[in-house]
Design a protein around this motif. Sequence first.
Motif, mmCIF file in Angstrom:
data_model
loop_
_atom_site.group_PDB
_atom_site.id
_atom_site.type_symbol
_atom_site.label_atom_id
_atom_site.label_comp_id
_atom_site.label_asym_id
_atom_site.label_seq_id
_atom_site.Cartn_x
_atom_site.Cartn_y
_atom_site.Cartn_z
ATOM 1 N N ARG A 1 8.368 8.220 10.755
ATOM 2 C CA ARG A 1 7.639 9.313 10.111
ATOM 3 C C ARG A 1 6.796 10.086 11.116
ATOM 4 N NH1 ARG A 1 7.517 9.220 4.449
ATOM 5 N NH2 ARG A 1 5.464 10.201 4.349
ATOM 6 N N LYS A 2 6.214 9.374 12.089
ATOM 7 C CA LYS A 2 5.449 10.048 13.143
ATOM 8 C C LYS A 2 6.375 10.907 14.000
ATOM 9 C CE LYS A 2 1.220 8.250 12.686
ATOM 10 N NZ LYS A 2 -0.037 9.039 12.584
ATOM 11 N N MET A 3 7.527 10.348 14.363
ATOM 12 C CA MET A 3 8.471 11.072 15.212
ATOM 13 C C MET A 3 9.117 12.236 14.481
ATOM 14 S SD MET A 3 10.313 7.891 17.201
ATOM 15 C CE MET A 3 11.355 8.964 18.195
ATOM 16 N N GLU B 1 18.277 7.911 14.342
ATOM 17 C CA GLU B 1 18.653 9.291 14.028
ATOM 18 C C GLU B 1 17.473 10.243 14.205
ATOM 19 O OE1 GLU B 1 21.560 10.802 13.410
ATOM 20 O OE2 GLU B 1 22.388 8.874 14.012
ATOM 21 N N VAL B 2 16.286 9.797 13.802
ATOM 22 C CA VAL B 2 15.090 10.612 13.994
ATOM 23 C C VAL B 2 14.858 10.837 15.485
ATOM 24 C CG1 VAL B 2 12.571 10.686 13.745
ATOM 25 C CG2 VAL B 2 13.988 9.914 11.839
ATOM 26 N N SER B 3 15.066 9.801 16.286
ATOM 27 C CA SER B 3 14.910 9.922 17.737
ATOM 28 C C SER B 3 15.847 10.983 18.300
ATOM 29 C CB SER B 3 15.204 8.577 18.412
ATOM 30 O OG SER B 3 14.323 7.572 17.974
ATOM 31 N N LYS B 4 17.069 11.012 17.782
ATOM 32 C CA LYS B 4 18.043 11.992 18.262
ATOM 33 C C LYS B 4 17.597 13.409 17.931
ATOM 34 C CE LYS B 4 22.062 8.908 18.046
ATOM 35 N NZ LYS B 4 23.358 8.612 17.386
ATOM 36 N N VAL C 1 14.548 14.432 17.665
ATOM 37 C CA VAL C 1 13.424 14.770 18.539
ATOM 38 C C VAL C 1 13.941 15.286 19.885
ATOM 39 C CG1 VAL C 1 11.438 13.848 19.811
ATOM 40 C CG2 VAL C 1 11.829 13.148 17.443
ATOM 41 N N MET C 2 15.081 14.774 20.319
ATOM 42 C CA MET C 2 15.662 15.183 21.597
ATOM 43 C C MET C 2 16.201 16.613 21.559
ATOM 44 S SD MET C 2 17.799 11.848 22.887
ATOM 45 C CE MET C 2 18.183 12.616 24.474
ATOM 46 N N GLN C 3 16.677 17.037 20.421
ATOM 47 C CA GLN C 3 17.360 18.327 20.305
ATOM 48 C C GLN C 3 16.435 19.494 20.650
ATOM 49 O OE1 GLN C 3 18.964 18.453 16.342
ATOM 50 N NE2 GLN C 3 20.361 16.750 16.699
ATOM 51 N N GLY C 4 16.915 20.360 21.556
ATOM 52 C CA GLY C 4 16.165 21.551 21.931
ATOM 53 C C GLY C 4 14.999 21.299 22.846
ATOM 54 N N ARG C 5 14.865 20.069 23.362
ATOM 55 C CA ARG C 5 13.766 19.750 24.266
ATOM 56 C C ARG C 5 14.290 19.331 25.631
ATOM 57 N NH1 ARG C 5 11.267 18.004 19.434
ATOM 58 N NH2 ARG C 5 9.108 18.764 19.267
ATOM 59 N N SER C 6 13.522 19.659 26.650
ATOM 60 C CA SER C 6 13.857 19.207 28.005
ATOM 61 C C SER C 6 13.506 17.734 28.125
ATOM 62 C CB SER C 6 13.077 20.009 29.045
ATOM 63 O OG SER C 6 11.687 19.711 28.951
ATOM 64 N N ARG C 7 13.932 17.131 29.204
ATOM 65 C CA ARG C 7 13.631 15.711 29.446
ATOM 66 C C ARG C 7 12.125 15.458 29.405
ATOM 67 N NH1 ARG C 7 12.249 13.510 34.142
ATOM 68 N NH2 ARG C 7 12.858 15.406 35.251
ATOM 69 N N VAL C 8 11.354 16.308 30.064
ATOM 70 C CA VAL C 8 9.894 16.148 30.107
ATOM 71 C C VAL C 8 9.286 16.331 28.724
ATOM 72 C CG1 VAL C 8 7.740 17.097 31.038
ATOM 73 C CG2 VAL C 8 9.729 16.854 32.522
ATOM 74 N N GLN C 9 9.784 17.288 27.970
ATOM 75 C CA GLN C 9 9.275 17.527 26.618
ATOM 76 C C GLN C 9 9.578 16.368 25.678
ATOM 77 O OE1 GLN C 9 11.284 21.276 25.963
ATOM 78 N NE2 GLN C 9 9.423 22.464 26.349
ATOM 79 N N GLN C 10 10.734 15.751 25.850
ATOM 80 C CA GLN C 10 11.083 14.574 25.051
ATOM 81 C C GLN C 10 10.102 13.437 25.322
ATOM 82 O OE1 GLN C 10 15.137 13.655 26.082
ATOM 83 N NE2 GLN C 10 15.880 15.673 25.458
ATOM 84 N N GLN C 11 9.817 13.212 26.590
ATOM 85 C CA GLN C 11 8.905 12.138 26.969
ATOM 86 C C GLN C 11 7.488 12.405 26.473
ATOM 87 O OE1 GLN C 11 9.405 11.816 31.228
ATOM 88 N NE2 GLN C 11 11.609 11.552 31.024
ATOM 89 N N GLU C 12 7.070 13.665 26.517
ATOM 90 C CA GLU C 12 5.738 14.027 26.032
ATOM 91 C C GLU C 12 5.640 13.833 24.523
ATOM 92 O OE1 GLU C 12 1.819 15.165 25.885
ATOM 93 O OE2 GLU C 12 3.054 14.555 27.606
ATOM 94 N N VAL D 1 3.452 10.524 19.982
ATOM 95 C CA VAL D 1 3.685 9.606 18.867
ATOM 96 C C VAL D 1 2.953 8.292 19.103
ATOM 97 C CG1 VAL D 1 5.416 8.195 17.689
ATOM 98 C CG2 VAL D 1 5.892 10.598 18.177
ATOM 99 N N LEU D 2 3.075 7.743 20.298
ATOM 100 C CA LEU D 2 2.411 6.479 20.625
ATOM 101 C C LEU D 2 0.898 6.598 20.504
ATOM 102 C CD1 LEU D 2 4.556 5.367 23.693
ATOM 103 C CD2 LEU D 2 4.572 4.356 21.406
ATOM 104 N N LEU D 3 0.337 7.688 21.007
ATOM 105 C CA LEU D 3 -1.113 7.898 20.918
ATOM 106 C C LEU D 3 -1.569 8.022 19.472
ATOM 107 C CD1 LEU D 3 -1.846 10.371 23.870
ATOM 108 C CD2 LEU D 3 -2.652 8.010 23.648
ATOM 109 N N SER D 4 -0.735 8.647 18.640
ATOM 110 C CA SER D 4 -1.101 8.846 17.242
ATOM 111 C C SER D 4 -1.125 7.539 16.460
ATOM 112 C CB SER D 4 -0.132 9.824 16.573
ATOM 113 O OG SER D 4 1.156 9.241 16.400
ATOM 114 N N MET D 5 -0.498 6.495 17.001
ATOM 115 C CA MET D 5 -0.481 5.192 16.335
ATOM 116 C C MET D 5 -1.755 4.394 16.596
ATOM 117 S SD MET D 5 2.508 5.152 14.860
ATOM 118 C CE MET D 5 2.832 3.439 14.477
#
Length: 204
Positions: free
Chosen positions: A54-56, A82-85, A87-98, A103-107
């Motif tokens: 839900r966060k992702m 599937e949600v992870s996939k 999140v990847m769409q339309g983002r660069s490698r750096v944007q995916q990692q950010e 998400v981790l910080l929000s937890m």
Amino acid sequence: MAAIASLQAVNLTFRRRSTRCGIAEPSGEPAPMGLKTRYEDGLVERVFMGLFARKMDKFGSKKKKDTKEKGFWEYDYESFVEVSKRVMQGRSRVQQQEAVREVLLSMLPPGAPEQFRKLFPPTKWAAEFNAALTVPFFHWLVGPSQVIEVEVNGVKQRSGVRIKKCRYLENSGCVGMCVNMCKIPTQDFFTNEFGLPLTMNPSM
């Protein structure tokens, strides 16, 4: 080859019993390479999947108009991937990692990383203690693992974790996804936010 996560320290405060999910294979071990391992996820595992998914989902690409939003308890491991996939769409490698970092910080509650640094300075004891807690905490995400002895700055300590067969990599089937959505952001998160260097080497 089994994956090895060489941990200086990862603090996670969940008891071994409460986060363990079972492998449905007759042997109780991951399926051989090339075959997908079957898991039986319990209530706690589904809670983690629902929370993270839900966060992702907030960072994911827009869904089709006729796609119904999932309820909290409707998420399973496949839908989490599937949600992870998305999140990847339309983002660069750096944007995916950010996105994963956010998400981790929000937890975490506000100020958690700072408090963690005070409670768990990077000592040998902290490294071994946190590695031991990592095994049950991450079981739902990466599958079964075990603490192993590693050498850190010339000192041998039981602060390594060997992942027998990475569940996330196995289900996503994408090394790039595993690296950008799990390996690198997780390493950076614990290293930069908690001050505890972490190296992960997942494999199928």
